[in-house]
Scaffold this active site. Structure first.
Site, mmCIF file in Angstrom:
data_model
loop_
_atom_site.group_PDB
_atom_site.id
_atom_site.type_symbol
_atom_site.label_atom_id
_atom_site.label_comp_id
_atom_site.label_asym_id
_atom_site.label_seq_id
_atom_site.Cartn_x
_atom_site.Cartn_y
_atom_site.Cartn_z
ATOM 1 N N TRP A 40 22.862 -4.812 17.338
ATOM 2 C CA TRP A 40 23.760 -5.022 16.215
ATOM 3 C C TRP A 40 24.954 -5.889 16.582
ATOM 4 O O TRP A 40 25.840 -6.110 15.767
ATOM 5 C CB TRP A 40 24.236 -3.674 15.656
ATOM 6 C CG TRP A 40 24.626 -2.697 16.718
ATOM 7 C CD1 TRP A 40 25.850 -2.550 17.260
ATOM 8 C CD2 TRP A 40 23.775 -1.736 17.355
ATOM 9 N NE1 TRP A 40 25.835 -1.562 18.205
ATOM 10 C CE2 TRP A 40 24.575 -1.038 18.283
ATOM 11 C CE3 TRP A 40 22.420 -1.393 17.238
ATOM 12 C CZ2 TRP A 40 24.062 -0.023 19.102
ATOM 13 C CZ3 TRP A 40 21.915 -0.385 18.036
ATOM 14 C CH2 TRP A 40 22.728 0.286 18.956
ATOM 15 N N GLU A 53 26.651 1.781 12.994
ATOM 16 C CA GLU A 53 27.749 2.725 13.187
ATOM 17 C C GLU A 53 27.398 4.115 12.676
ATOM 18 O O GLU A 53 27.734 5.117 13.298
ATOM 19 C CB GLU A 53 29.023 2.214 12.501
ATOM 20 C CG GLU A 53 29.670 1.019 13.193
ATOM 21 C CD GLU A 53 30.081 1.323 14.630
ATOM 22 O OE1 GLU A 53 30.262 2.509 14.967
ATOM 23 O OE2 GLU A 53 30.214 0.380 15.429
ATOM 24 N N GLN A 58 25.961 9.919 15.599
ATOM 25 C CA GLN A 58 25.319 11.187 15.926
ATOM 26 C C GLN A 58 24.378 11.118 17.112
ATOM 27 O O GLN A 58 23.867 12.135 17.548
ATOM 28 C CB GLN A 58 24.542 11.699 14.717
ATOM 29 C CG GLN A 58 23.453 10.753 14.283
ATOM 30 C CD GLN A 58 23.371 10.615 12.781
ATOM 31 O OE1 GLN A 58 24.310 10.876 12.079
ATOM 32 N NE2 GLN A 58 22.229 10.211 12.307
ATOM 33 N N THR A 59 24.100 9.926 17.620
ATOM 34 C CA THR A 59 23.064 9.810 18.628
ATOM 35 C C THR A 59 23.452 8.778 19.674
ATOM 36 O O THR A 59 24.234 7.869 19.414
ATOM 37 C CB THR A 59 21.728 9.382 17.970
ATOM 38 O OG1 THR A 59 21.537 10.145 16.793
ATOM 39 C CG2 THR A 59 20.569 9.627 18.900
ATOM 40 N N LEU A 96 16.660 11.694 13.728
ATOM 41 C CA LEU A 96 18.057 11.381 14.039
ATOM 42 C C LEU A 96 19.012 12.520 13.683
ATOM 43 O O LEU A 96 20.099 12.611 14.230
ATOM 44 C CB LEU A 96 18.512 10.109 13.301
ATOM 45 C CG LEU A 96 18.056 8.775 13.888
ATOM 46 C CD1 LEU A 96 18.520 7.630 13.006
ATOM 47 C CD2 LEU A 96 18.599 8.591 15.296
ATOM 48 N N GLY A 97 18.584 13.371 12.729
ATOM 49 C CA GLY A 97 19.459 14.448 12.311
ATOM 50 C C GLY A 97 20.507 14.008 11.308
ATOM 51 O O GLY A 97 20.619 12.817 10.996
ATOM 52 N N TYR A 136 37.131 5.976 10.814
ATOM 53 C CA TYR A 136 36.508 5.332 11.980
ATOM 54 C C TYR A 136 35.565 4.199 11.546
ATOM 55 O O TYR A 136 35.681 3.061 12.009
ATOM 56 C CB TYR A 136 35.735 6.351 12.830
ATOM 57 C CG TYR A 136 34.792 5.637 13.758
ATOM 58 C CD1 TYR A 136 35.288 4.961 14.867
ATOM 59 C CD2 TYR A 136 33.424 5.534 13.467
ATOM 60 C CE1 TYR A 136 34.459 4.242 15.682
ATOM 61 C CE2 TYR A 136 32.588 4.816 14.279
ATOM 62 C CZ TYR A 136 33.107 4.168 15.390
ATOM 63 O OH TYR A 136 32.289 3.431 16.187
ATOM 64 N N ASP A 154 37.742 6.301 17.491
ATOM 65 C CA ASP A 154 36.829 7.417 17.715
ATOM 66 C C ASP A 154 37.276 8.183 18.958
ATOM 67 O O ASP A 154 38.355 7.941 19.503
ATOM 68 C CB ASP A 154 35.388 6.920 17.838
ATOM 69 C CG ASP A 154 35.157 6.158 19.137
ATOM 70 O OD1 ASP A 154 36.145 5.825 19.817
ATOM 71 O OD2 ASP A 154 33.990 5.906 19.473
#
Length: 401
Positions: A40, A53, A58-59, A96-97, A136, A154
DNA sequence: AAAACGGGGCG
DNA sequence: CGCCCAGTTTT
């Protein structure tokens, strides 16, 4: 929202302009040479920045990369995302959740179509209006895609700044975050704001890591107070959150033949001291079924002396319905109460008992001051805690009101 | 300002 | 399994 200029005036950075310039140069030189080459980062398409982003929230980077390629290929722009059906989205996100976030992204894509005529908003404040985009992510997109001098604050940036300046205040406090944001406003390179943010993210992920036990020399060491003092491991300062310990209690709701309740005033040594409660006894484990003894013994162990002084005999305490075995489901029928203090969590199981009239009382010699029998109608005349109010609200076999 | 939310990862 | 994470949303 506190204004940028206000924050800068309130928290001027304790560096000279030359130091700030040197910091930017050092950081960006390191980034140009060592920074990660990520998919990216190939261009400044706000859509791609946004997708990455959200995934990265989360990962870890390594996990995100294949998901990112698949997502961009399947849904290459805002319009495609706005029209995507739920199953497609969930399929692309599977593993990914935090699935609500991809649903938020679709909502935000539709917002872009309707509120911004399909044109990706550039202003930080406009970005904040999009579902799923907070301070963020708005900062990340504004700086990386649109070259605006907005910090992407962050955990990495908070940790780095708190070490650079040895910030002693609790970083979970709003005021402390304002101070860190103010410093970042003054540090961020207006020429390369996106690279500045990403450089700090990489620095935080690769060098100035959370568990930096051995404070190795690092590229920013000359600007790092905590490195100079070998105190990096002390920052960021976080509120010593005494992890709320969990405790289970039996709350004995004891009623006599006159319909009065037995209550006990907590001593100075206890929590909620001075306030009246049903007798509470801590229980270290909850069993599937309990015998009468297992239910009454804890009460007798803690308060047997007092109960005897009140003229109450152990045998006179009857379980409701006079059963010998109590299933867990019986407990549920009588209700439980959860009470959260700052430092502990109490789970209280109500245990309704009746005092058998036939063998009720012997003469009381010295009445314990901490105990009373009280009519239900007079419960509002003695000081009780919120916990006790909850216990009174809980489902009981008899109505205390 | 604080709590709720959330599900994968970890000990 | 229960706790933690790190951001956004909700109250």
């Amino acid at each position: 929202m506190v204004k940028r200029q206000q924050l800068i005036e309130r928290y001027p950075i304790p560096w000279t302009e030359e130091q700030v310039a040197a910091f930017r140069d050092t950081l960006l030189a390191w980034y140009d040479q060592t920074g990660r080459d990520l998919p990216w980062r190939q261009d400044q398409d706000p859509y791609k920045i946004w997708v990455s982003e959200i995934m990265l929230q989360q990962t870890q980077v390594a996990t995100v990369i294949p998901y990112y390629y698949r997502f961009i290929e399947e849904l290459p722009d805002v319009a495609a995302l706005a029209q995507a059906d739920e199953d497609t989205l969930l399929g692309l996100w599977q593993g990914l959740g935090y699935y609500s976030r991809v649903k938020n992204m679709k909502v935000a894509a539709q917002q872009i179509e309707t509120d911004f005529a399909g044109e990706f908003p550039q202003a930080y404040q406009d970005l904040l209006t999009l579902k799923g985009i907070g301070p963020y992510t708005a900062g990340a997109i504004a700086s990386i895609a649109f070259n605006q001098a907005e910090p992407a604050m962050d955990g990495n940036l908070i940790r780095i700044v708190s070490r650079l300046f040895e910030i002693e205040e609790d970083v979970t406090l709003t005021a402390t975050q304002h101070k860190i944001r103010a410093y970042l406003y003054q540090l961020i390179d207006p020429e390369r704001p996106g690279d500045f943010n990403q450089a700090l993210m990489d620095m935080g992920a690769m060098v100035m890591t959370p568990h930096q036990d051995r404070p190795d020399p690092h590229p920013l060491k000359d600007f790092d107070q905590s490195y100079q003092h070998q105190t990096s491991h002390l920052y960021p300062v976080k509120k010593a959150k005494l992890k709320a310990s969990k405790h289970t209690y039996l709350a004995y709701v004891i009623q006599n033949a006159a319909g009065q309740f037995l209550m006990r005033r907590h001593t100075d040594q206890e929590l909620l001291s001075g306030l009246w409660h049903f007798p509470l006894v801590e229980q270290d484990m909850v069993m599937e079924t309990v015998s009468r003894g297992e239910l009454i013994d804890p009460l007798w162990r803690d308060f047997g002396q007092d109960l005897q002084a009140l003229g109450i005999k152990n045998e006179a305490l009857k379980l409701l319905h006079n059963r010998n075995q109590y299933q867990q489901t019986d407990f549920n029928h009588y209700g439980q109460v959860k009470h959260v203090f700052s430092h502990r969590i109490w789970q209280c199981q109500l245990v309704p008992l009746i005092l058998s009239p036939a063998e009720e009382m012997t003469d009381s010699v010295n009445w314990p001051e901490d105990f009373i029998w009280i009519d239900a109608s007079k419960l509002d005349q003695i000081p009780i805690s919120t916990l006790q109010k909850k216990l009174l609200q809980a489902r009981l076999p008899f109505d205390p009101k």
